[in-house]
Scaffold this active site. Structure first.
Site, PDB file in Angstrom:
ATOM      1  N   GLN A 110       4.446   2.692  -5.061  1.00  0.00           N
ATOM      2  CA  GLN A 110       3.949   3.642  -6.077  1.00  0.00           C
ATOM      3  C   GLN A 110       2.511   3.373  -6.478  1.00  0.00           C
ATOM      4  OE1 GLN A 110       6.437   4.920  -9.486  1.00  0.00           O
ATOM      5  NE2 GLN A 110       6.721   2.711  -9.646  1.00  0.00           N
ATOM      6  N   ILE A 111       2.225   2.105  -6.828  1.00  0.00           N
ATOM      7  CA  ILE A 111       0.885   1.778  -7.336  1.00  0.00           C
ATOM      8  C   ILE A 111      -0.123   1.799  -6.194  1.00  0.00           C
ATOM      9  CG2 ILE A 111      -0.519   0.001  -8.466  1.00  0.00           C
ATOM     10  CD1 ILE A 111       2.041  -0.908  -9.941  1.00  0.00           C
TER      11      ILE A 111
ATOM     12  N   GLY B 167       0.963  -7.473  -8.809  1.00  0.00           N
ATOM     13  CA  GLY B 167       2.407  -7.720  -8.679  1.00  0.00           C
ATOM     14  C   GLY B 167       2.880  -8.757  -9.681  1.00  0.00           C
TER      15      GLY B 167
ATOM     16  N   HIS C 118       0.653 -11.343 -19.091  1.00  0.00           N
ATOM     17  CA  HIS C 118       1.029  -9.923 -19.008  1.00  0.00           C
ATOM     18  C   HIS C 118       2.553  -9.856 -19.093  1.00  0.00           C
ATOM     19  CE1 HIS C 118       1.635  -5.844 -17.760  1.00  0.00           C
ATOM     20  NE2 HIS C 118       2.366  -6.260 -16.738  1.00  0.00           N
TER      21      HIS C 118
ATOM     22  N   ALA D 275       0.809  -1.230   0.000  1.00  0.00           N
ATOM     23  CA  ALA D 275       0.000   0.000   0.000  1.00  0.00           C
ATOM     24  C   ALA D 275       0.836   1.271   0.000  1.00  0.00           C
ATOM     25  CB  ALA D 275      -0.942  -0.009   1.207  1.00  0.00           C
TER      26      ALA D 275
ATOM     27  N   ASP E 257      -2.660  -3.259 -20.212  1.00  0.00           N
ATOM     28  CA  ASP E 257      -2.366  -3.566 -21.612  1.00  0.00           C
ATOM     29  C   ASP E 257      -3.563  -3.231 -22.502  1.00  0.00           C
ATOM     30  OD1 ASP E 257       0.176  -4.876 -20.838  1.00  0.00           O
ATOM     31  OD2 ASP E 257      -1.190  -6.258 -19.839  1.00  0.00           O
TER      32      ASP E 257
HETATM   33  P1  NAX Z   1       6.945  -0.358  -5.391  1.00  0.00           P
HETATM   34  O1  NAX Z   1       8.302  -0.923  -5.107  1.00  0.00           O
HETATM   35  O2  NAX Z   1       6.798   1.121  -5.467  1.00  0.00           O
HETATM   36  O3  NAX Z   1       5.936  -0.879  -4.301  1.00  0.00           O
HETATM   37  C1  NAX Z   1       5.856  -2.201  -3.938  1.00  0.00           C
HETATM   38  C2  NAX Z   1       5.513  -2.225  -2.466  1.00  0.00           C
HETATM   39  O4  NAX Z   1       5.261  -3.569  -2.109  1.00  0.00           O
HETATM   40  C3  NAX Z   1       6.642  -1.711  -1.586  1.00  0.00           C
HETATM   41  O5  NAX Z   1       6.145  -0.654  -0.771  1.00  0.00           O
HETATM   42  C4  NAX Z   1       7.045  -2.933  -0.780  1.00  0.00           C
HETATM   43  O6  NAX Z   1       7.440  -2.591   0.542  1.00  0.00           O
HETATM   44  C5  NAX Z   1       5.762  -3.746  -0.798  1.00  0.00           C
HETATM   45  N1  NAX Z   1       5.955  -5.168  -0.579  1.00  0.00           N
HETATM   46  C6  NAX Z   1       6.968  -5.966  -0.980  1.00  0.00           C
HETATM   47  N2  NAX Z   1       6.773  -7.216  -0.555  1.00  0.00           N
HETATM   48  C7  NAX Z   1       5.592  -7.230   0.112  1.00  0.00           C
HETATM   49  C8  NAX Z   1       4.831  -8.226   0.787  1.00  0.00           C
HETATM   50  N3  NAX Z   1       5.273  -9.482   0.877  1.00  0.00           N
HETATM   51  N4  NAX Z   1       3.667  -7.867   1.357  1.00  0.00           N
HETATM   52  C9  NAX Z   1       3.225  -6.597   1.300  1.00  0.00           C
HETATM   53  N5  NAX Z   1       3.904  -5.601   0.687  1.00  0.00           N
HETATM   54  C10 NAX Z   1       5.064  -5.916   0.096  1.00  0.00           C
HETATM   55  O7  NAX Z   1       6.404  -1.083  -6.711  1.00  0.00           O
HETATM   56  P2  NAX Z   1       5.188  -0.662  -7.642  1.00  0.00           P
HETATM   57  O8  NAX Z   1       5.684   0.243  -8.705  1.00  0.00           O
HETATM   58  O9  NAX Z   1       4.063  -0.217  -6.800  1.00  0.00           O
HETATM   59  O10 NAX Z   1       4.869  -2.072  -8.368  1.00  0.00           O
HETATM   60  C11 NAX Z   1       4.271  -3.126  -7.656  1.00  0.00           C
HETATM   61  C12 NAX Z   1       4.130  -4.350  -8.545  1.00  0.00           C
HETATM   62  O11 NAX Z   1       3.292  -4.085  -9.662  1.00  0.00           O
HETATM   63  C13 NAX Z   1       5.451  -4.843  -9.145  1.00  0.00           C
HETATM   64  O12 NAX Z   1       5.503  -6.262  -9.057  1.00  0.00           O
HETATM   65  C14 NAX Z   1       5.323  -4.438 -10.599  1.00  0.00           C
HETATM   66  O13 NAX Z   1       6.119  -5.222 -11.446  1.00  0.00           O
HETATM   67  C15 NAX Z   1       3.847  -4.649 -10.829  1.00  0.00           C
HETATM   68  N6  NAX Z   1       3.268  -4.026 -12.019  1.00  0.00           N
HETATM   69  C16 NAX Z   1       2.275  -4.701 -12.651  1.00  0.00           C
HETATM   70  C17 NAX Z   1       1.666  -4.202 -13.765  1.00  0.00           C
HETATM   71  C18 NAX Z   1       0.584  -4.967 -14.456  1.00  0.00           C
HETATM   72  O14 NAX Z   1       0.096  -4.494 -15.483  1.00  0.00           O
HETATM   73  N7  NAX Z   1       0.147  -6.133 -13.987  1.00  0.00           N
HETATM   74  C19 NAX Z   1       2.079  -2.904 -14.351  1.00  0.00           C
HETATM   75  C20 NAX Z   1       2.841  -2.034 -13.405  1.00  0.00           C
HETATM   76  C21 NAX Z   1       3.787  -2.761 -12.506  1.00  0.00           C
HETATM   77  O15 NAX Z   1       4.937  -3.042 -13.242  1.00  0.00           O
END
Ligand code: NAX
Length: 329
Positions: free
Chosen positions: A15-16, A132, A189, A12, A161
């Site tokens: 970024q997303i 994720g 994806h 939470a 997408d």
């Molecule tokens: P960020 O690194 O900004 O945020 C991820 C957050 O997840 C961090 O705050 C981290 O502390 C937290 N986190 C890590 N492990 C955790 C766990 N076990 N339990 C709870 N929180 C945990 O990444 P962000 O840019 O928000 O991207 C998040 C995910 O979305 C990545 O895996 C990314 O690859 C994926 N995406 C998926 C997309 C899609 O279309 N399906 C597109 C965008 C993005 O690339």
């Protein structure tokens, strides 16, 4: 008073996650008359950041925000208690030069405990949207560890997408994006996904009639969607965030809103064998919702070109499943 809807977001403070919370709390997604309780979940070192986000949510004075609950990822079961929607965002994002396959071994293990926690404490009607990456395979892992949660309640996000493809078709045709419909994303994806221009429509007409440049459709268009995530990372130095959050919220809206006739929404769901795709894989397919449940649309035309694209991306999903077979029960 309407009962609140409980929505959990893992990652939470990322970024997303950050970009979804305020729109969830605003009433935009579930309606102004439906109170929302947000369940924010993060890894233990990031919990202090959640306190700051909680303050910001309070400072927005959203009338329908009925509560904010914070839990760390060591207590997911508490975090998901009675949740009706769960956005699984928490994971490590792809860095420059990384493909989704590189992430499988890093992010996959998170989703075993996540699936078990969802099974243990989420509401019976829970709908889970995995964002994720690698989202299809992460969804497969989590779903496999929650055997009592019906398979039609699991989704992996291909909506970004779909939105990217709609925007590119609109720009090429010189038409507003709202004129584009029926855009399906097949498969994974990833850079093998197949954004389907054959069934897409522009102003209700086949996109292939409106856009006469077949080379652009078969080459440039497909590649641009397959590589769009990498292009954003290259330009921005970080992966797509606001557009990904928007797509996650679009996914929820599309699940709870009837799909317009003659159109589709894209999400990856558990294959039931339609279009000859192996059952049990989490595969991007053309869907329609009636506002409560969804179905795979059965009337999509799959020509030889589409077939080979679909077979290719499904083959990658099988490879990913093999890579994580030790994580599947
Ligand atoms: P960020 O690194 O900004 O945020 C991820 C957050 O997840 C961090 O705050 C981290 O502390 C937290 N986190 C890590 N492990 C955790 C766990 N076990 N339990 C709870 N929180 C945990 O990444 P962000 O840019 O928000 O991207 C998040 C995910 O979305 C990545 O895996 C990314 O690859 C994926 N995406 C998926 C997309 C899609 O279309 N399906 C597109 C965008 C993005 O690339």
């Amino acid at each position: 008073m309407t009962a609140p809807i409980h929505v959990a977001v893992t990652g939470a403070a990322g970024q997303i996650g950050y970009a979804t919370l305020f729109r969830l709390a605003s009433g935009e997604i579930f309606g102004q008359h439906r109170p929302v309780v947000l369940h924010l979940i993060e890894v233990p070192p990031v919990m202090a950041a959640l306190d700051g986000i909680h303050m910001e949510l309070d400072d927005c004075a959203f009338p329908n925000l009925a509560g904010v609950i914070k839990h760390d990822s060591d207590h997911m079961e508490d975090g998901f208690r009675d949740c009706n929607f769960i956005l699984l965002v928490g994971s490590i994002p792809r860095k420059l030069g990384m493909e989704r396959a590189d992430l499988i071994r890093i992010n996959g293990p998170i989703f075993t405990s996540t699936g078990k926690a969802i099974q243990a404490s989420a509401a019976k009607d829970v709908r889970v949207v995995v964002v994720g990456n690698p989202c299809n395979t992460n969804c497969l892992i989590a779903m496999s560890h929650a055997p009592d949660v019906p398979r039609n309640q699991w989704f992996a996000m291909t909506r970004l997408d779909q939105n990217r493809a709609s925007a590119q078709l609109a720009m090429k045709a010189g038409r507003p994006v709202g004129s584009v419909s029926n855009v399906a994303i097949w498969g994974n994806h990833s850079s093998t996904q197949y954004p389907d221009f054959v069934n897409a429509k522009i102003d209700g007409k086949p996109a292939t009639e409106v856009i006469s440049d077949k080379t652009w459709l078969k080459d440039d268009f497909i590649k641009s969607i397959q590589q769009r995530g990498a292009a954003v990372i290259k330009a921005r130095g970080a992966s797509s965030a606001a557009s990904a959050a928007n797509a996650a919220l679009d996914t929820i809206k599309s699940i709870i809103t009837p799909t317009a006739a003659g159109s589709c929404v894209s999400a990856a769901v558990c294959s039931n064998g339609s279009y000859g795709i192996e059952s049990g894989l989490i595969v991007g397919l053309p869907l329609a919702s009636d506002g409560r449940d969804w179905r795979v649309l059965s009337d999509f035309h799959v020509d030889d070109f589409s077939r080979s694209q679909i077979d290719n991306t499904v083959a990658e999903l099988k490879q990913e499943r093999d890579l994580v077979k030790d994580l599947l029960p």
